[in-house]
Motif scaffolding. Sequence first.
Motif, PDB file in Angstrom:
ATOM      1  N   ILE A 171      -4.547  -2.800   8.579  1.00 13.42           N
ATOM      2  CA  ILE A 171      -5.532  -1.581   8.015  1.00 13.42           C
ATOM      3  C   ILE A 171      -5.932  -1.098   7.028  1.00 13.42           C
ATOM      4  O   ILE A 171      -5.528  -1.205   5.665  1.00 13.42           O
ATOM      5  CB  ILE A 171      -3.976  -0.484   8.486  1.00 13.42           C
ATOM      6  N   ASP A 172      -7.145  -2.003   6.884  1.00 11.81           N
ATOM      7  CA  ASP A 172      -7.829  -1.928   5.727  1.00 11.81           C
ATOM      8  C   ASP A 172      -8.964  -0.590   5.672  1.00 11.81           C
ATOM      9  O   ASP A 172      -9.733  -0.897   4.966  1.00 11.81           O
ATOM     10  CB  ASP A 172      -9.270  -3.312   6.141  1.00 11.81           C
ATOM     11  N   ASN A 173      -8.816   0.666   6.531  1.00  9.91           N
ATOM     12  CA  ASN A 173      -9.482   1.570   5.560  1.00  9.91           C
ATOM     13  C   ASN A 173      -8.899   2.832   5.428  1.00  9.91           C
ATOM     14  O   ASN A 173      -9.052   3.586   5.267  1.00  9.91           O
ATOM     15  CB  ASN A 173     -10.275   1.831   7.474  1.00  9.91           C
ATOM     16  N   VAL A 174      -7.953   2.320   4.624  1.00  8.49           N
ATOM     17  CA  VAL A 174      -7.758   3.563   4.293  1.00  8.49           C
ATOM     18  C   VAL A 174      -6.949   2.850   3.322  1.00  8.49           C
ATOM     19  O   VAL A 174      -6.186   1.997   2.791  1.00  8.49           O
ATOM     20  CB  VAL A 174      -5.331   3.789   4.940  1.00  8.49           C
ATOM     21  N   SER A 175      -7.006   3.425   2.106  1.00  9.40           N
ATOM     22  CA  SER A 175      -6.226   3.373   0.547  1.00  9.40           C
ATOM     23  C   SER A 175      -4.883   3.483   0.261  1.00  9.40           C
ATOM     24  O   SER A 175      -3.978   3.394   1.113  1.00  9.40           O
ATOM     25  CB  SER A 175      -6.512   5.187  -0.423  1.00  9.40           C
ATOM     26  N   ASP A 176      -4.753   2.548  -0.436  1.00  7.74           N
ATOM     27  CA  ASP A 176      -3.322   2.275  -1.407  1.00  7.74           C
ATOM     28  C   ASP A 176      -1.986   3.486  -0.886  1.00  7.74           C
ATOM     29  O   ASP A 176      -1.506   3.925  -0.844  1.00  7.74           O
ATOM     30  CB  ASP A 176      -3.412   1.812  -2.546  1.00  7.74           C
ATOM     31  N   ALA A 177      -2.950   4.772  -1.970  1.00  7.23           N
ATOM     32  CA  ALA A 177      -2.174   5.273  -2.014  1.00  7.23           C
ATOM     33  C   ALA A 177      -1.827   6.307  -0.922  1.00  7.23           C
ATOM     34  O   ALA A 177      -0.882   6.602  -0.406  1.00  7.23           O
ATOM     35  CB  ALA A 177      -3.066   6.410  -3.271  1.00  7.23           C
ATOM     36  N   GLY A 178      -2.539   6.467  -0.073  1.00  6.94           N
ATOM     37  CA  GLY A 178      -2.923   6.844   1.700  1.00  6.94           C
ATOM     38  C   GLY A 178      -1.491   6.068   2.286  1.00  6.94           C
ATOM     39  O   GLY A 178      -0.888   6.125   2.841  1.00  6.94           O
ATOM     40  N   LYS A 179      -1.514   4.906   2.272  1.00  8.09           N
ATOM     41  CA  LYS A 179      -0.383   4.146   2.270  1.00  8.09           C
ATOM     42  C   LYS A 179       1.023   4.393   1.552  1.00  8.09           C
ATOM     43  O   LYS A 179       2.543   4.256   2.237  1.00  8.09           O
ATOM     44  CB  LYS A 179      -0.785   2.541   3.140  1.00  8.09           C
ATOM     45  N   SER A 180       0.946   4.350   0.468  1.00 12.00           N
ATOM     46  CA  SER A 180       1.964   5.064   0.367  1.00 12.00           C
ATOM     47  C   SER A 180       2.291   6.284   0.804  1.00 12.00           C
ATOM     48  O   SER A 180       3.892   6.256   0.513  1.00 12.00           O
ATOM     49  CB  SER A 180       1.854   4.867  -1.168  1.00 12.00           C
ATOM     50  N   TYR A 230      -1.212  -1.043  -8.757  1.00 10.36           N
ATOM     51  CA  TYR A 230      -1.820  -1.345  -9.689  1.00 10.36           C
ATOM     52  C   TYR A 230      -2.065  -2.936 -10.035  1.00 10.36           C
ATOM     53  O   TYR A 230      -2.552  -4.080 -10.522  1.00 10.36           O
ATOM     54  CB  TYR A 230      -1.380  -0.485 -11.351  1.00 10.36           C
ATOM     55  N   GLY A 231      -0.548  -3.456  -9.863  1.00 16.14           N
ATOM     56  CA  GLY A 231      -0.532  -4.503  -9.840  1.00 16.14           C
ATOM     57  C   GLY A 231      -0.978  -5.440  -8.883  1.00 16.14           C
ATOM     58  O   GLY A 231      -1.830  -6.745  -9.465  1.00 16.14           O
ATOM     59  N   LEU A 232      -0.912  -5.363  -7.982  1.00 14.43           N
ATOM     60  CA  LEU A 232      -0.633  -6.097  -6.359  1.00 14.43           C
ATOM     61  C   LEU A 232      -3.000  -6.017  -6.611  1.00 14.43           C
ATOM     62  O   LEU A 232      -3.641  -7.146  -5.675  1.00 14.43           O
ATOM     63  CB  LEU A 232       0.091  -5.566  -5.439  1.00 14.43           C
ATOM     64  N   SER A 233      -3.248  -5.173  -6.602  1.00 15.68           N
ATOM     65  CA  SER A 233      -4.839  -4.905  -6.639  1.00 15.68           C
ATOM     66  C   SER A 233      -5.240  -5.458  -7.816  1.00 15.68           C
ATOM     67  O   SER A 233      -6.451  -5.796  -6.867  1.00 15.68           O
ATOM     68  CB  SER A 233      -5.347  -3.671  -6.351  1.00 15.68           C
ATOM     69  N   ARG A 234      -4.946  -5.885  -8.690  1.00 12.00           N
ATOM     70  CA  ARG A 234      -5.410  -7.260  -9.669  1.00 12.00           C
ATOM     71  C   ARG A 234      -5.188  -8.531  -9.895  1.00 12.00           C
ATOM     72  O   ARG A 234      -5.869  -9.002 -10.699  1.00 12.00           O
ATOM     73  CB  ARG A 234      -5.119  -6.185 -11.118  1.00 12.00           C
ATOM     74  N   LEU A 235      -4.368  -8.672  -9.278  1.00 10.64           N
ATOM     75  CA  LEU A 235      -3.786 -10.255  -9.605  1.00 10.64           C
ATOM     76  C   LEU A 235      -3.930 -11.564  -7.974  1.00 10.64           C
ATOM     77  O   LEU A 235      -3.546 -10.380  -7.006  1.00 10.64           O
ATOM     78  CB  LEU A 235      -1.851 -10.468  -9.895  1.00 10.64           C
ATOM     79  N   PRO A 236      -3.887 -12.160  -8.261  1.00  8.12           N
ATOM     80  CA  PRO A 236      -3.831 -13.273  -7.652  1.00  8.12           C
ATOM     81  C   PRO A 236      -2.979 -13.002  -6.464  1.00  8.12           C
ATOM     82  O   PRO A 236      -1.922 -12.915  -7.107  1.00  8.12           O
ATOM     83  CB  PRO A 236      -4.328 -14.319  -7.514  1.00  8.12           C
ATOM     84  N   ALA A 237      -2.563 -13.363  -5.260  1.00  7.77           N
ATOM     85  CA  ALA A 237      -1.735 -13.328  -4.690  1.00  7.77           C
ATOM     86  C   ALA A 237      -0.127 -14.134  -4.632  1.00  7.77           C
ATOM     87  O   ALA A 237       0.720 -14.338  -4.656  1.00  7.77           O
ATOM     88  CB  ALA A 237      -1.453 -13.220  -3.008  1.00  7.77           C
TER      89      ALA A 237
END
Length: 293
Positions: A171-180, A230-237
């Motif tokens: 699901i790449d068309n829904v925001s992280d907040a929406g998924k939460s 916050y962390g997952l969106s800013r650090l390499p996997a």
Amino acid sequence: MNATAGPAWALLAGASLWGIVWYPYRLLAQAGLDGIWSTAITYGIAAVVGGAIFFRHWRGMLASPWLVAAMGLSIGWSNLAYVLAVLEGEVMRVLLLFYLAPLWTVPIAWLLLDERLDRRGVFAMTLAFGGAATMLWRPELGFPWPETRADWLAGVAGFLFALGNVLVRKIDNVSDAGKSIAIWLGVTIAAAVHIPWSDATLMDAVAVADWPIAWGIGLALVAMSLAMQYGLSRLPANRAIVILLFELPVAVFAAWLLADEVPRAKDYLGGLFIVGATLVTTLRPRSAPPAEP
């Protein structure tokens, strides 16, 4: 200050919270609130509070309603099974069986995301299977098999969590907040569906619940999601997953200190295989770290 320091600390905080969140659930159980009701109440609080904070993201969930629902309910049943497992079984053993994600994620991603099953993926699955076999080995049977209901619940929780995380990536068309929000609702719904199998009624649950602890867990769940996003969106996997593995030593120490639990030698050995499998998956170009609920 290093630009990655903040996200790294956020992930570390989220992993640490997830490593000890089992303990307040046990306190609720000691107060007389079973796992089904405690899950429904705490994730219901998280859904209300988190939904209010991210109210602008509700509409975005309609972009892929069926996939969002499938993702939320997969992780929902996963978290319900996890809570029930840590209330019944040994924390470290449950957590390691839950961490069998590579065993399930690789084939699920191949089926749903058309990700190529390469040699690293097969190696990760082999390590994860070896870890599971070591932990679940039954000498009296001559083959690996779960010993308790907690083992079964932990294994099911890990499978459903792997499925949910593959859907998160799909699901790449829904925001992280929406998924939460979908995850919080999914856990609440999964628990509510199982309420008929609980011995307690709504009035019983309201009467025995330790509400300060319940609210504390609910708010902690929201905080964990915020930290993870916050962390997952800013650090390499590959760096993020190593930090998230900090959850394991936190859980081991907390289980020893708070519950006087000491893992067996085969649990440590199986855990090394499982951690190795998790680290191997980070070497795959198209892999992603798991999304904590």
